[in-house]
Design a protein around this motif. Structure first.
Motif, PDB file in Angstrom:
ATOM      1  N   ASN A  71     -26.251 -16.126  -6.517  1.00 35.25           N
ATOM      2  CA  ASN A  71     -25.505 -15.021  -7.130  1.00 35.25           C
ATOM      3  C   ASN A  71     -24.194 -15.543  -7.728  1.00 35.25           C
ATOM      4  OD1 ASN A  71     -23.162 -14.465  -5.071  1.00 35.25           O
ATOM      5  ND2 ASN A  71     -24.989 -14.974  -3.899  1.00 35.25           N
ATOM      6  N   THR A  72     -23.461 -14.642  -8.373  1.00 34.42           N
ATOM      7  CA  THR A  72     -22.208 -15.065  -9.013  1.00 34.42           C
ATOM      8  C   THR A  72     -20.993 -14.703  -8.150  1.00 34.42           C
ATOM      9  OG1 THR A  72     -22.486 -13.100 -10.381  1.00 34.42           O
ATOM     10  CG2 THR A  72     -22.986 -15.187 -11.405  1.00 34.42           C
ATOM     11  N   THR A  73     -21.240 -14.420  -6.888  1.00 38.64           N
ATOM     12  CA  THR A  73     -20.243 -14.318  -5.789  1.00 38.64           C
ATOM     13  C   THR A  73     -19.236 -13.172  -5.931  1.00 38.64           C
ATOM     14  OG1 THR A  73     -18.355 -15.723  -6.455  1.00 38.64           O
ATOM     15  CG2 THR A  73     -20.338 -16.871  -5.717  1.00 38.64           C
ATOM     16  N   ILE A  74     -19.574 -12.184  -6.746  1.00 43.62           N
ATOM     17  CA  ILE A  74     -18.623 -11.081  -6.949  1.00 43.62           C
ATOM     18  C   ILE A  74     -18.734 -10.065  -5.804  1.00 43.62           C
ATOM     19  CG2 ILE A  74     -17.992  -9.154  -8.468  1.00 43.62           C
ATOM     20  CD1 ILE A  74     -19.101 -10.896 -10.812  1.00 43.62           C
ATOM     21  N   LEU A  75     -17.593  -9.697  -5.249  1.00 45.12           N
ATOM     22  CA  LEU A  75     -17.546  -8.679  -4.189  1.00 45.12           C
ATOM     23  C   LEU A  75     -16.744  -7.485  -4.691  1.00 45.12           C
ATOM     24  CD1 LEU A  75     -16.743 -10.856  -1.026  1.00 45.12           C
ATOM     25  CD2 LEU A  75     -18.966 -10.340  -2.045  1.00 45.12           C
ATOM     26  N   ARG A  76     -17.218  -6.294  -4.356  1.00 44.60           N
ATOM     27  CA  ARG A  76     -16.506  -5.070  -4.774  1.00 44.60           C
ATOM     28  C   ARG A  76     -17.066  -3.881  -4.012  1.00 44.60           C
ATOM     29  NH1 ARG A  76     -19.661  -2.069  -8.680  1.00 44.60           N
ATOM     30  NH2 ARG A  76     -21.579  -3.175  -9.126  1.00 44.60           N
ATOM     31  N   SER A  77     -16.318  -2.784  -4.012  1.00 46.05           N
ATOM     32  CA  SER A  77     -16.841  -1.578  -3.352  1.00 46.05           C
ATOM     33  C   SER A  77     -16.609  -0.356  -4.231  1.00 46.05           C
ATOM     34  CB  SER A  77     -16.170  -1.380  -1.989  1.00 46.05           C
ATOM     35  OG  SER A  77     -14.782  -1.250  -2.152  1.00 46.05           O
ATOM     36  N   VAL A 277     -22.176  -8.444 -19.519  1.00 47.41           N
ATOM     37  CA  VAL A 277     -21.555  -9.719 -19.127  1.00 47.41           C
ATOM     38  C   VAL A 277     -20.700  -9.514 -17.890  1.00 47.41           C
ATOM     39  CG1 VAL A 277     -19.806 -11.427 -19.757  1.00 47.41           C
ATOM     40  CG2 VAL A 277     -21.292 -10.550 -21.502  1.00 47.41           C
ATOM     41  N   TYR A 278     -20.713 -10.457 -16.960  1.00 51.32           N
ATOM     42  CA  TYR A 278     -19.651 -10.533 -15.954  1.00 51.32           C
ATOM     43  C   TYR A 278     -19.214 -11.981 -15.864  1.00 51.32           C
ATOM     44  CZ  TYR A 278     -24.154 -10.685 -13.533  1.00 51.32           C
ATOM     45  OH  TYR A 278     -25.465 -10.901 -13.212  1.00 51.32           O
ATOM     46  N   VAL A 279     -17.906 -12.172 -15.647  1.00 49.88           N
ATOM     47  CA  VAL A 279     -17.376 -13.540 -15.656  1.00 49.88           C
ATOM     48  C   VAL A 279     -16.189 -13.628 -14.717  1.00 49.88           C
ATOM     49  CG1 VAL A 279     -16.018 -12.995 -17.737  1.00 49.88           C
ATOM     50  CG2 VAL A 279     -16.380 -15.377 -17.099  1.00 49.88           C
ATOM     51  N   GLY A 360     -31.590  -5.333  -5.284  1.00 54.41           N
ATOM     52  CA  GLY A 360     -31.287  -5.445  -6.709  1.00 54.41           C
ATOM     53  C   GLY A 360     -30.273  -6.539  -6.936  1.00 54.41           C
ATOM     54  N   THR A 361     -29.200  -6.196  -7.658  1.00 55.87           N
ATOM     55  CA  THR A 361     -28.171  -7.213  -7.940  1.00 55.87           C
ATOM     56  C   THR A 361     -26.944  -7.030  -7.037  1.00 55.87           C
ATOM     57  OG1 THR A 361     -27.125  -5.849  -9.646  1.00 55.87           O
ATOM     58  CG2 THR A 361     -28.919  -7.268 -10.360  1.00 55.87           C
ATOM     59  N   TYR A 362     -27.112  -6.275  -5.931  1.00 54.67           N
ATOM     60  CA  TYR A 362     -25.955  -5.968  -5.082  1.00 54.67           C
ATOM     61  C   TYR A 362     -25.974  -6.697  -3.734  1.00 54.67           C
ATOM     62  CZ  TYR A 362     -25.527  -1.780  -8.123  1.00 54.67           C
ATOM     63  OH  TYR A 362     -25.401  -0.915  -9.174  1.00 54.67           O
ATOM     64  N   GLY A 363     -26.965  -7.543  -3.508  1.00 51.51           N
ATOM     65  CA  GLY A 363     -27.225  -8.016  -2.147  1.00 51.51           C
ATOM     66  C   GLY A 363     -26.103  -8.781  -1.500  1.00 51.51           C
ATOM     67  N   PHE A 364     -25.503  -9.718  -2.228  1.00 50.15           N
ATOM     68  CA  PHE A 364     -24.532 -10.585  -1.564  1.00 50.15           C
ATOM     69  C   PHE A 364     -23.324  -9.786  -1.068  1.00 50.15           C
ATOM     70  CE2 PHE A 364     -21.346 -13.826  -0.985  1.00 50.15           C
ATOM     71  CZ  PHE A 364     -22.069 -14.694  -0.185  1.00 50.15           C
ATOM     72  N   LYS A 365     -22.962  -8.747  -1.838  1.00 51.54           N
ATOM     73  CA  LYS A 365     -21.800  -7.926  -1.477  1.00 51.54           C
ATOM     74  C   LYS A 365     -21.986  -7.258  -0.122  1.00 51.54           C
ATOM     75  CE  LYS A 365     -21.932  -6.569  -6.224  1.00 51.54           C
ATOM     76  NZ  LYS A 365     -21.951  -7.954  -6.600  1.00 51.54           N
ATOM     77  N   ALA A 366     -23.238  -7.037   0.257  1.00 49.69           N
ATOM     78  CA  ALA A 366     -23.527  -6.197   1.425  1.00 49.69           C
ATOM     79  C   ALA A 366     -23.913  -7.006   2.663  1.00 49.69           C
ATOM     80  CB  ALA A 366     -24.668  -5.247   1.076  1.00 49.69           C
ATOM     81  N   ALA A 407     -23.840  -0.092 -11.654  1.00 42.92           N
ATOM     82  CA  ALA A 407     -24.282  -1.466 -11.917  1.00 42.92           C
ATOM     83  C   ALA A 407     -23.250  -2.096 -12.842  1.00 42.92           C
ATOM     84  CB  ALA A 407     -25.648  -1.463 -12.577  1.00 42.92           C
ATOM     85  N   SER A 408     -22.979  -3.379 -12.607  1.00 37.43           N
ATOM     86  CA  SER A 408     -21.912  -3.974 -13.424  1.00 37.43           C
ATOM     87  C   SER A 408     -22.346  -4.074 -14.871  1.00 37.43           C
ATOM     88  CB  SER A 408     -21.516  -5.330 -12.867  1.00 37.43           C
ATOM     89  OG  SER A 408     -22.633  -6.059 -12.565  1.00 37.43           O
ATOM     90  N   VAL A 409     -23.637  -4.248 -15.106  1.00 32.58           N
ATOM     91  CA  VAL A 409     -24.119  -4.322 -16.492  1.00 32.58           C
ATOM     92  C   VAL A 409     -25.338  -3.422 -16.621  1.00 32.58           C
ATOM     93  CG1 VAL A 409     -23.268  -6.663 -16.826  1.00 32.58           C
ATOM     94  CG2 VAL A 409     -25.574  -6.321 -15.962  1.00 32.58           C
TER      95      VAL A 409
HETATM   96  O1  PYC Z   1     -22.888  -5.504  -9.270  1.00 34.75           O
HETATM   97  O2  PYC Z   1     -21.012  -6.590  -9.268  1.00 34.75           O
HETATM   98  C1  PYC Z   1     -22.221  -6.517  -9.465  1.00 34.75           C
HETATM   99  C2  PYC Z   1     -22.935  -7.717  -9.913  1.00 34.75           C
HETATM  100  C3  PYC Z   1     -22.385  -8.889 -10.292  1.00 34.75           C
HETATM  101  C4  PYC Z   1     -23.431  -9.714 -10.606  1.00 34.75           C
HETATM  102  C5  PYC Z   1     -24.589  -9.035 -10.451  1.00 34.75           C
HETATM  103  N1  PYC Z   1     -24.272  -7.796 -10.010  1.00 34.75           N
END
Ligand code: PYC
Length: 411
Positions: A71-77, A277-279, A360-366, A407-409
């Motif tokens: 993943n791209t290591t982004i954390l947020r709530s 995009v996320y960066v 989905g794309t939220y796994g690492f955050k959780a 979703a971020s994108v």
């Molecule tokens: O939901 O923040 C997000 C995210 C970042 C990358 C993939 N999902």
């Protein structure tokens, strides 16, 4: 710090291994399938809070080789639904204390997270999210280009781009973390408490009798157990198929890439839903970038030129000054998408088979919160309130938790 100094004065003798290898026992109280952050966190909290240590974590490759390391290591709530905000907020709080808890620096950099809005509709969604966030005590607000310019002067905030930036959802507690360190820290913490981590151990079948789990088959032997946690990402439906539990999930590749190292210039996370995009800039100076899931279902980990071309085009719409930057490498992971973009956590119709899937794309955050709450569910045989809304049956009951708008994108 002291450990490092002691290690230096010790003549740099090799550090002890962070987790050990064990022979596979023929029985465990709990078998966790998946050696990513979710599985390892569940093992850690089972041992730490519930004294359940006769636990095996089975990983078919090496720990962190799936979504946790991709993943791209982004954390947020800053989510959209009250259920989602409360859940991810507990995760951020656990992450904030994780280095101390694990006695291992996971390098959480709470640098702030900006989700850009390029249309009136997006501004409206950001305002909506900010209100839901604030009611739940999460620090998040709608800001406008003058404030965005102070946080990120390199963004093109003029009226020239195809999609000018009209505002942003600003979430100061969001940030990035060292994802491998999180995996290793949980692995070490679980190992120290007696959990067995088995790498290169692939689950090939799960045996059920009278609707109860009785054992798990692996390429290294059969394990008797009455409790299995499916904490896999990418392949969760294949594991569920082994016990005939059907999931409303499709699996899609998600690609990412990093640039060459640049001088530090970006100290917030930038997300643009409309430009997909996320960066963020890593502490090594690389830009870590990602986009939407690939539109086709696949278990492929292939990287494509099409992804790079469209990502680079969109990045340059945001940051025209990066036109000469080189991409160093790219990779892919697999995301399990649910219809409402929320995960599935809890019991299943098969006794002794519980799931923590569909991220989905939220796994690492959780990882921390789902590990903690799934450990509680297993230990108490009750579903904790915080994860109750994410039950599997919600798709039949029509009790969806729609998080697509957060979703971020656009996926
Ligand atoms: O939901 O923040 C997000 C995210 C970042 C990358 C993939 N999902």
């Amino acid at each position: 710090m002291w450990k490092l100094i002691r290690h230096g004065l010790n003549g740099n003798k090799p550090l002890p291994r962070m987790w050990r290898t064990h022979d596979l026992k023929d029985s465990y109280d709990v078998v966790i399938i998946g050696g990513g952050v979710h599985g390892l966190a569940a093992a850690y909290y089972l041992a730490k809070y519930h004294g359940i240590t006769n636990v095996a974590v089975l990983e078919k490759r090496y720990i962190g080789s799936g979504g946790s390391g991709r993943n791209t290591t982004i954390l947020r709530s800053n989510y959209l639904t009250p259920e989602g905000v409360a859940f991810y907020d507990e995760s951020i709080k656990l992450y904030e204390n994780l280095s101390v808890d694990l006695d291992f620096n996971v390098l959480f950099s709470q640098r702030g997270h900006l989700t850009l809005a390029h249309s009136d509709a997006a501004v409206r969604t950001m305002r909506w999210r900010a209100e839901v966030n604030q009611i739940q005590g999460v620090n998040s607000s709608l800001i406008y280009p003058d404030e965005i310019a102070k946080l990120c002067p390199h963004l093109d905030l003029s009226e020239h781009p195809r999609y000018p930036i009209l505002g942003a959802l600003y979430h100061p507690p969001g940030g990035i973390i060292r994802h491998d360190a999180v995996v290793w820290g949980y692995a070490r913490g679980a190992d120290e408490r007696g959990v067995h981590i088995h790498q290169l151990t692939e689950v090939t079948g799960i045996n059920v009798e009278n609707n109860k789990v009785i054992s798990v088959q692996t390429n290294c032997g059969t394990i008797k157990t009455g409790m299995v946690l499916n904490a896999t990402a990418g392949w969760c439906s294949l594991i569920c198929d082994m016990v005939d539990v059907k999931l409303p999930i499709t699996s899609h590749p998600l690609q990412a890439c990093v640039s060459e190292a640049l001088k530090p210039f970006l100290d917030v996370v930038i997300v643009s839903g409309s430009l997909h995009v996320y960066v963020s800039q890593s502490d090594r100076g690389e830009l870590v970038m990602g986009a939407s899931i690939d539109p086709y279902q696949s278990y492929s980990l292939d990287s494509t030129l099409g992804f790079l071309e469209s990502l680079s085009g969109h990045m340059l719409e945001l940051f025209p000054s990066l036109s000469r930057v080189k991409i160093l490498r790219q990779w892919a992971g697999v995301c399990d998408m649910t219809p409402d973009y929320s995960p599935i956590m809890g019991f299943t119709p098969v006794e002794g088979f519980v799931v923590d899937v569909g991220w989905g794309t939220y796994g690492f955050k959780a990882g921390p919160v789902s590990g903690k709450r799934m450990a509680e569910l297993i230990a108490t045989n009750r579903t904790p309130d915080l994860i109750a809304p994410f039950y599997l049956g919600r798709f039949e009951d029509g009790a969806l938790i729609g998080e697509k708008g957060a979703a971020s994108v656009g996926h």
